[in-house]
Design an enzyme around this catalytic site. Structure first.
Site, mmCIF file in Angstrom:
data_model
loop_
_atom_site.group_PDB
_atom_site.id
_atom_site.type_symbol
_atom_site.label_atom_id
_atom_site.label_comp_id
_atom_site.label_asym_id
_atom_site.label_seq_id
_atom_site.Cartn_x
_atom_site.Cartn_y
_atom_site.Cartn_z
ATOM 1 C CB SER A 565 -0.894 0.008 1.243
ATOM 2 O OG SER A 565 -1.543 1.255 1.395
ATOM 3 C CE1 TYR A 578 -4.657 -2.061 4.943
ATOM 4 C CE2 TYR A 578 -3.691 0.109 4.609
ATOM 5 C CZ TYR A 578 -4.189 -1.067 4.090
ATOM 6 O OH TYR A 578 -4.223 -1.251 2.726
#
Length: 688
Positions: A565, A578
């Site tokens: 990401s 996350y």
């Protein structure tokens, strides 16, 4: 077949439809013929669109088609008068290959499918309907040492023996003459090859073909001696199923690596009762060395299989070492076979690796350029086992000799057929595993990899979703769905075994499984932290560790791709667990690239921005939380993300899939340890 497709104009359209129906019935039963084996035909009348005169036509299954799935577009359509006139210009058996090109000058209109080598047989035999098939029972007679005598004993004068001759125009002339000389006959046994039957009606022809097949089988059943393969050797008996499958999964990538020495292959595993029984018998080595006989068989199985000579209880390391020795010996023997029989104008040797590997107590491994090719090769060798059993039950198995096999395998016409095959897709013969493949980014990746030629294992904690996506990709020759929790090492071992049994190994692994909980630091619980790190950091570590074992065993290199990401390098609010897990994944890419490079395994990553549309994570509540953080409606979150990028474009699942393809398709063969941003340009996430 429509008029536009066939140009048969006012032809009796019931003739091709009736032929297709008969072909499908015959092809649906493996006792009658094998996949893509044999051909059928029918003769009828049409109108020449130029002269408007009636014209006799031949409809015959085209080259490369399969009877069981035949459609009217798979029929070649020829003018019968022109085809039969070729007998007057036939230059003799030494030049009979030239006749195949002449078939094109006999086509009616566009002609439909390409005519096969057996077209002459169908056109020259004076019967309205002809079936040429490769039934196991018929080939058992065809490969029996005293086949002519047994044929007469079994069938009387209803079926006539034809000595071995390579398929072609002369064989068609021979059979036509035999039919003329034997008006009482319903068909022939083709030595070393198969059967041909004929009839005045479609139903009559089918009935005659089935009579030959069933009568031959009844003769074998009633007259055959028991245990034609010799007694069972206890030490080579089949392992219990669970143990057998575990052993097969361990051996599959080793064998795939060996059999991919010349070019990458996909594998298929078979442990049917027929195979396991043959592998347990005393005469396994003796009979396997004789090879197969029917041309359709050995074109797919090669001249003979590779046979392991150790019991299934031997230590795994010893078995692997022995397989490596046997493989080297097989390649030397195949090179000798090629050198002994090659002529100056023979095509180059296509590869010396075996297509069939027999492992007593475990099963049969078959290999090919595609999963379907590998599966069909295994099916053909199973046919060959049945043929050997039948021939040995009533006589002695006596296949055609090596010289004739070579003439078929390296036939100029076979080479031309191979040359007509479409160019392989970029990921052909590669086997991919996509975790989290049941939805969103994983589903898009699975679709792109399959579209580019890969076999795909779709893994997801939601087994129904994994199965659904696999079904979207095609049959089990293309993809399978497997339920798997990436946080469970034991479950991943089962997943990898399933991949090895389905396709032979693994080449391309995509660590995509993920989830997210969007909370500020003070609201993030240990459970939130552990869950996200278990799935993404620990999960991708476990997946990489389990799949790297397979890639190293194969010795074929490979690709591991992490779907990380932009958050792995971008510090955003309310996202500690996350983003930290994604940063862990990002560094795994660098660490594994450094460690696995010596094995030819490349490890790279993809860093997407938020993928809203089609994302399971965003649909599961993450989207609403991120929208609240940025103060926008959830429905506008994708547009918000797009506006903060340099390109002002929303990132979609297929954009991430595109990056995975580019990283793994071969053009970036010297790239490893790289992270590719797929974020439409987020300056704060630029890599440094």
């Amino acid at each position: 077949m429509s008029t536009a497709d066939s140009d048969t104009s006012t032809a009796d359209l019931s003739t091709p439809a009736e032929l297709v129906a008969r072909s499908r019935r015959l092809g649906a039963d493996p006792r009658n013929t094998n996949f893509a084996g044999g051909n059928t035909s029918a003769k009828g009348t049409g109108i020449d669109p130029v002269t408007t005169d009636p014209v006799e036509l031949l409809w015959v299954k085209g080259s490369g088609g399969d009877l069981g799935t035949l459609t009217e577009s798979g029929l070649a359509v020829l003018r019968l008068d022109r085809l039969r006139a070729l007998a007057g210009s036939y230059p003799g058996v030494e030049r009979e290959d030239e006749m195949v090109a002449a078939f094109d000058h006999c086509l009616h209109g566009r002609g439909g499918a390409a005519p096969s080598i057996d077209t002459a047989m169908h056109g020259l035999v004076d019967s309205a309907h002809v079936d040429h098939l490769h039934p196991d029972s018929g080939i058992a007679f065809a490969t029996a040492a005293d086949g002519p005598k047994l044929t007469e004993e079994c069938f009387g004068d209803r079926v006539v023996w034809v000595p071995w001759r390579r398929p072609g125009f002369q064989l068609g002339l021979d059979i036509a003459e035999i039919k003329r000389a034997n008006p009482q006959a319903i068909g022939v046994i083709l030595g070393g090859h198969g059967i041909t039957a004929w009839g005045d009606t479609s139903d009559g022809c089918e009935a005659n073909a089935l009579e030959i097949i069933r009568t031959a089988q009844a003769f074998i059943d009633e007259r055959g001696r028991p245990e034609p393969f010799g007694p069972v050797l206890a030490e080579f008996s089949a392992l219990p199923e669970a143990e057998r499958r575990e052993r097969a999964a361990a051996l599959a990538p080793v064998l795939r690596g060996l059999t991919s020495t010349d070019r990458a292959q996909v594998g298929h595993f078979t442990d049917s009762d027929v195979v396991l029984d043959f592998l347990s018998r005393q005469r396994l080595g003796e009979l396997a060395a004789l090879g197969t006989s029917c041309p359709d068989h050995f074109l797919r199985t090669k001249v003979r299989p590779m046979v392991l000579d150790l019991p299934p209880t031997a230590p795994l390391a010893d078995t692997i070492a022995r397989l490596s020795e046997l493989h080297a010996a097989y390649r030397e023997d195949y090179a000798r076979y090629y050198t002994d029989h090659a002529e100056p104008d023979s095509p180059p040797m296509r590869g010396a690796d075996p297509a069939i590997v027999l492992v007593p107590g475990v099963g049969m491994f078959s290999f090919g350029a595609t999963k379907q090719t590998a599966r069909v090769a295994g099916e053909f060798y199973t046919n060959a086992i049945n043929v050997m059993r039948g021939a040995e039950a009533i006589s002695t198995y006596a296949p055609i000799d090596e010289r004739e096999k070579f003439r078929i395998e390296y036939w100029a016409l076979e080479e031309a057929k191979l040359a007509r095959l479409p160019k392989p897709k970029p990921l052909a013969a590669r086997i991919a595993l996509v975790t989290g493949g049941g939805s969103g980014i994983g589903r898009a990746i699975a679709h792109r990899l399959a579209a580019e030629g890969a076999c795909v294992v779709v893994a997801d904690r939601d087994g129904e979703a994994a199965t659904r996506v696999a079904a979207e990709l095609g049959s089990e020759d293309t993809a399978i769905g497997v339920v798997a929790d990436v946080t469970d090492a034991a479950a991943l071992a089962v997943l990898v075994r399933a991949a090895c049994l389905a396709f032979g190994g693994l080449d391309l692994v995509v660590n995509n499984a993920g989830l997210s909980v969007s909370k500020p630091l003070l609201e993030t619980t240990e459970a939130d932290w552990d869950l996200q790190h278990d799935v993404m950091a620990k999960g991708s570590f476990l997946v990489s560790r389990e799949t790297a074992r397979v890639m190293i065993a194969q010795g074929m290199g490979g690709d591991i791709v992490y779907i990380s990401s932009k958050n792995s390098v971008f510090a955003g609010p309310n996202n500690i667990a996350y983003s930290a897990a994604k940063a862990d994944q990002a560094h795994q890419v660098r660490l594994l690239a450094a460690e696995l490079g010596e094995h030819g395994i490349r490890v790279n990553g993809v860093n997407p921005d938020g993928v809203v549309r089609g994302s399971g994570i965003f649909a599961g509540g993450w989207g609403a939380k991120r929208a609240a953080v940025y103060g926008v409606p959830e429905s506008e979150l994708g547009a918000y993300y797009a506006q903060r990028t340099l390109l002002k474009r929303e990132v979609l699942p297929e954009h991430v899939a595109n990056a995975v393809f580019v990283l793994t398709a071969g053009e970036l063969s010297h790239t490893t340890g790289l992270h590719v941003p797929v974020d439409a340009g987020v300056a704060a996430a630029f890599l440094r």
